[in-house]
Design an enzyme around this catalytic site. Structure first.
Site, short mmCIF file in Angstrom:
data_model
loop_
_atom_site.label_atom_id
_atom_site.label_comp_id
_atom_site.label_asym_id
_atom_site.label_seq_id
_atom_site.Cartn_x
_atom_site.Cartn_y
_atom_site.Cartn_z
N LYS A 51 -6.65 3.35 -3.52
CA LYS A 51 -7.10 3.37 -2.12
C LYS A 51 -7.28 4.81 -1.68
O LYS A 51 -6.50 5.67 -2.07
CB LYS A 51 -6.05 2.64 -1.28
CG LYS A 51 -6.25 2.68 0.21
CD LYS A 51 -5.18 1.83 0.92
CE LYS A 51 -5.17 2.07 2.41
NZ LYS A 51 -4.10 1.29 3.11
N ASP B 129 0.86 -1.18 0.00
CA ASP B 129 0.00 0.00 0.00
C ASP B 129 0.90 1.23 0.00
O ASP B 129 1.41 1.65 1.04
CB ASP B 129 -0.91 0.01 1.23
CG ASP B 129 -2.01 -1.05 1.16
OD1 ASP B 129 -1.80 -2.09 0.49
OD2 ASP B 129 -3.08 -0.85 1.78
N LYS C 183 -10.19 0.51 -2.72
CA LYS C 183 -10.15 0.27 -1.28
C LYS C 183 -10.41 1.56 -0.51
O LYS C 183 -9.52 2.40 -0.40
CB LYS C 183 -8.79 -0.31 -0.88
CG LYS C 183 -8.62 -0.52 0.62
CD LYS C 183 -7.28 -1.14 0.96
CE LYS C 183 -7.02 -1.12 2.47
NZ LYS C 183 -5.67 -1.64 2.81
#
Lengths: 352, 484
Positions: free
Chosen positions: A252, A183, A288
């Protein structure tokens, strides 16, 4: 026909064609070229259809009024559990805390063997080794299908304010320690300064690091836009496209470290972006939302949004995740309530 | 069958108690009609009979007008504005308190989805009463007072005869009754024959609020009742919302009398999408513009004008969005499109759609399962429509959208204005200056920019040309009920 003075030339038709019009198959090769020129990238990103703030928020609010009951609710709760990236990102994280989190991820509800495992645990690079060990020991190895993945934040999370070689080293270290999902954060400073190519190149470089790992298993790259710092939905849409063009496997919303994290309208704009990106390129990218999603009710609202914006192709943990910690227990509590008809209370669920 | 199949989520019917039979509300109480005629109001989603309702004849209408006249002269006309305001605030609060019940009743009688009656109709009804309650003691400052006498109160007109349509039964009642009462008039209102029930429950609310008898009178019935009311000699003001055809008849019948008239009639609004529009939100606006309330909206965006350069992506996005529309049980909280209000309206929609296809336009509907009973029409768009097609000119008043294209802003204005109607229009563009440029040239009472079908009690609403005259809502809405 007169035009109002000082108001540009509104009577004239804008002669640029919109990216939507360009998202025809013939546009494929153009998209690959965008990363070579700051001007081309800027023109593309600024040519994306605008987002009307009021309209986007209204649509998100309307989807939040869907009433999901009984069988639909049971299905949605189980899916939401399977989509959780169970997260701990604190300075105070210890191997003990991370082990407990991994056990929770594997068996969220020890009292109920039918309860599915979560999608992944998400930790700092220094904790990846511990998490990978626990999850591997559980016989549900990180590479196995249906296993709990090990996600690591990287690239000088959460600010992203570090030299590129440090970010790459951060990423490589996390992968070497056993992370199969990275991430990363984008360079918001560069993005807000309009240096899109710099942001793009950084994502490409991190993606490269994800692809060239030792065991030959490429790590999955989630690109955190930190939408709370981008502020406008137009920026969110541009950053989404920028990340996808540069090779993101997932986009995300947030780090969870700034006051404004995931919101329904931001997620809606990102879902529209992955939908249009697939239509343009054929490549599907996941979404996300992370941070601020604490209740099962909220999670179900997000699933409704996925269902009605991009459809069932995204209703799978491979394509939609929740970055969350306290959400899981509310999902478990609601799941138990639905099965037994009674609320059990927070003491019946482990606090890990 | 999709992966995420929403289970039925029906709103409970038990929150509303519908009586088997309703009389006329005259002089503060429910009375039997003089000749005893009754008609039935049905649920258009199931064709089940909901209640029997009295049909008011000329004698009943006369009784109602006399009750209104007495109340006007003895009680409501002389009453200070601040006292009238108290009653209106009370009514607004009771509507809020009973909003769930009223929303269910409205969906049962009208066929509109509960999501809309709950989230749009009822909040607006209450807001309208609150808004005009606030005006009641400030009329001297509304700008309609006698000339040369600043601070003097303008005078009410007297007895208002009001005839409202079936598409927003309670909301149209609020648009009519709230400003009339705030300005000191008394009213006789005739709800539509297919949707009388919420007006009758409103009559109960008037009793609950201790509104003086005769201030509000409700006479139910069909066209003949409406005609008797409009043509009654002791009515000072006629307000009508409905079809242009009936509006013309009313205008003829009050011509040469002292009656003041406002008409809110049909529309064929253009919803104009430019190539720099926020496409995703524009698609929502197109859907909201034509499929809101099954398209039973006088200001519906029933003509979509898309700039040719974005025609294909907009159409594709619109079709994709339409496949997500949920058509079915109006009481299901997840329903987007409910039932067509009546068999005769369904017939009209079918007829005009068939003509559209005959004239060469191409219909498209998403796959959707319509219920077996009741009145249903799948959301439909027609492409390949030109200005000459009847479906581009006539009001269909159903979930049917005609799609046309344009090349330049000037052409968009020309096409948008090329209709006998002029109620509303929508503009979708990211360029603020173009919004203003367009709004200056569109001959429509309401022009929405980057939104559609948005209503607010503070905003005046009304038409150009054959869409009627007079304004409802806002400060402007007071004028129709004052002797100016």
């Amino acid at each position: 026909m007169s035009t109002p003075s000082g108001a540009g030339d509104p009577g004239q038709t804008a002669d640029r064609s919109t990216p939507l019009a360009r998202t025809t198959p013939s546009g494929h090769s153009d998209l690959a070229e965008l990363g070579r020129s700051e001007a081309a990238l800027r023109a593309f990103l600024h040519g994306l259809p605008a987002v009307d703030q009021v309209g986007a928020e209204q649509r998100a609010a309307m989807l939040g009024t869907r009433s999901i009951k009984t069988t639909a609710k049971a299905w949605a709760l189980d899916l939401a559990i399977r989509m959780v990236d169970l997260t701990t990102l604190e300075g105070a994280d210890t191997p003990g805390k991370v082990r407990a989190l991994c056990n929770k991820a594997l068996r969220p509800d020890p009292a109920d063997p039918t309860c599915p495992a979560v999608a992944a645990v998400c930790v700092y690079p220094a904790m990846v080794g511990v998490a990978a060990e626990v999850l591997a020991e559980a016989g549900r190895g990180v590479t196995g299908s249906g296993g709990v993945h090990v996600a690591s934040v990287a690239t000088a999370f959460p600010s992203g304010q570090a030299p590129l070689d440090v970010k790459i080293a951060d990423t490589r270290a996390a992968i070497a320690a056993g992370a199969d999902e990275i991430d990363m954060v984008i360079n918001r400073g560069a993005f807000l300064a309009g240096r899109y190519l710099e942001v793009y190149d950084e994502i490409v470089a991190v993606k490269q690091a994800c692809l060239e790992t030792d065991p030959g298993r490429p790590a999955h790259l989630k690109v955190i836009l930190e939408t709370g710092e981008l502020v406008t939905y137009d920026n969110v849409r541009r950053a989404s496209w920028l990340a996808m063009l540069a090779g993101a496997d997932f986009i995300k919303t947030s780090t969870g470290k700034v006051p404004v994290a995931a919101t329904p309208p931001v997620t809606l704009v990102m879902l529209e972006a992955v939908r249009d990106f697939r239509a343009a390129t054929g490549r599907q990218v996941g979404v996300k939302p992370a941070g601020g999603i604490r209740t099962a009710k909220d999670a179900i609202k997000y699933l409704v949004m996925v269902n009605e914006t991009v459809g069932e192709d995204w209703l799978h943990p491979d394509w939609f995740r929740f970055g969350a910690s306290s959400l899981l227990n509310d999902l478990l509590m609601q799941r138990t309530k639905l099965r037994t008809g009674v609320y059990s209370g927070p003491d019946y669920f482990s606090l890990d | 069958m999709t992966a995420f199949e929403y289970a039925p989520a029906p709103e409970s019917r038990s929150v509303v108690e519908i009586k088997s039979s309703y009389g006329l509300f005259i002089g503060g109480e429910f009375v039997e009609p003089t000749d005893g005629a009754m008609f039935k109001s049905i649920n258009p989603a199931t064709e089940e009979v909901l209640a029997e309702v009295a049909e008011a004849g000329p004698a009943d209408v006369d009784r109602a007008v006399r009750a209104a006249r007495t109340a006007y002269e003895k009680v409501w006309g002389p009453m200070p504005g601040r006292e009238r305001a108290k009653y209106l605030f009370r009514i607004a609060r009771i509507i809020q308190e009973r909003s769930r019940e009223l929303a269910v009743l409205e969906s049962l009688d009208n066929g509109k989805p509960i999501r809309e009656s709950r989230d749009v109709d009822l909040p607006l009804v209450a807001a309208h009463f609150f808004y005009y309650a606030g005006w009641a003691d400030k009329l001297a400052y509304a700008g309609f007072g006698p000339p040369g006498r600043p601070g003097a109160e303008p005078r009410p007109l007297g007895v208002a005869g009001q005839v409202i349509p079936w598409n927003f039964p309670l909301l149209m009642l609020a648009w009519k009754i709230a400003p009339a009462l705030a300005t000191g008039n008394t009213v006789v209102l005739k709800p539509a024959e297919t949707t009388p029930l919420s007006a009758l429950v409103f009559a109960e609310i008037c009793q609950q609020a201790d509104l003086p008898p005769g201030v509000v009178n409700i006479v139910t019935g069909a066209g003949a009742t409406g005609r008797a009311l409009v043509e009654h000699g002791d009515v000072d003001k006629v307000a009508f919302t409905g079809s242009t055809e009936v509006g013309r008849q009313i205008a003829r019948s009050v011509a040469g009398t002292r009656k003041k008239l406002t008409l809110e009639l049909g529309g064929k609004a253009a919803n104009i999408v430019f190539d720099d529009a926020p496409i995703d939100q524009a698609v929502e606006g197109i859907v909201n513009g034509i499929f809101f309330n099954q398209g039973h909206v006088c200001c519906a965006g029933s003509r979509l004008l898309v700039q040719e350069s974005v025609y294909e992506p907009v159409l594709e996005a619109l079709k994709r969005r339409m496949t997500r529309l949920r058509v079915g049980d109006p009481l299901d909280k997840n329903t987007d499109i409910g039932a067509i209000n009546s068999a005769s309206q369904l017939e009209r929609i079918r007829t005009l759609s068939a003509i559209g296809a005959q004239e060469g336009a191409e219909p498209w509907s998403p796959p959707c399962q319509l219920p077996d009973r009741g009145f249903w029409f799948a959301p439909t768009i027609f492409t390949g429509v030109s200005q000459a097609h009847r479906i581009a000119r006539e009001e269909i008043f159903g979930p049917v959208l005609s799609v046309l294209t344009f090349r330049t802003p000037a052409e968009a204005v020309e096409k948008a204005n090329n209709t006998p109607y002029g109620l509303s229009a929508g503009i979708w563009t990211d360029k603020g200056s173009r919004i203003l440029w367009m709004a200056d040239r569109l001959r429509a009472g309401v022009v929405w920019a980057n939104t559609f079908n948005k209503f607010d009690p503070t905003s005046p609403f009304g038409g150009y040309k054959e869409s009627g005259y007079g304004r409802e809502g806002g400060r402007h809405g007071l004028e129709a009920y004052l002797d100016v």
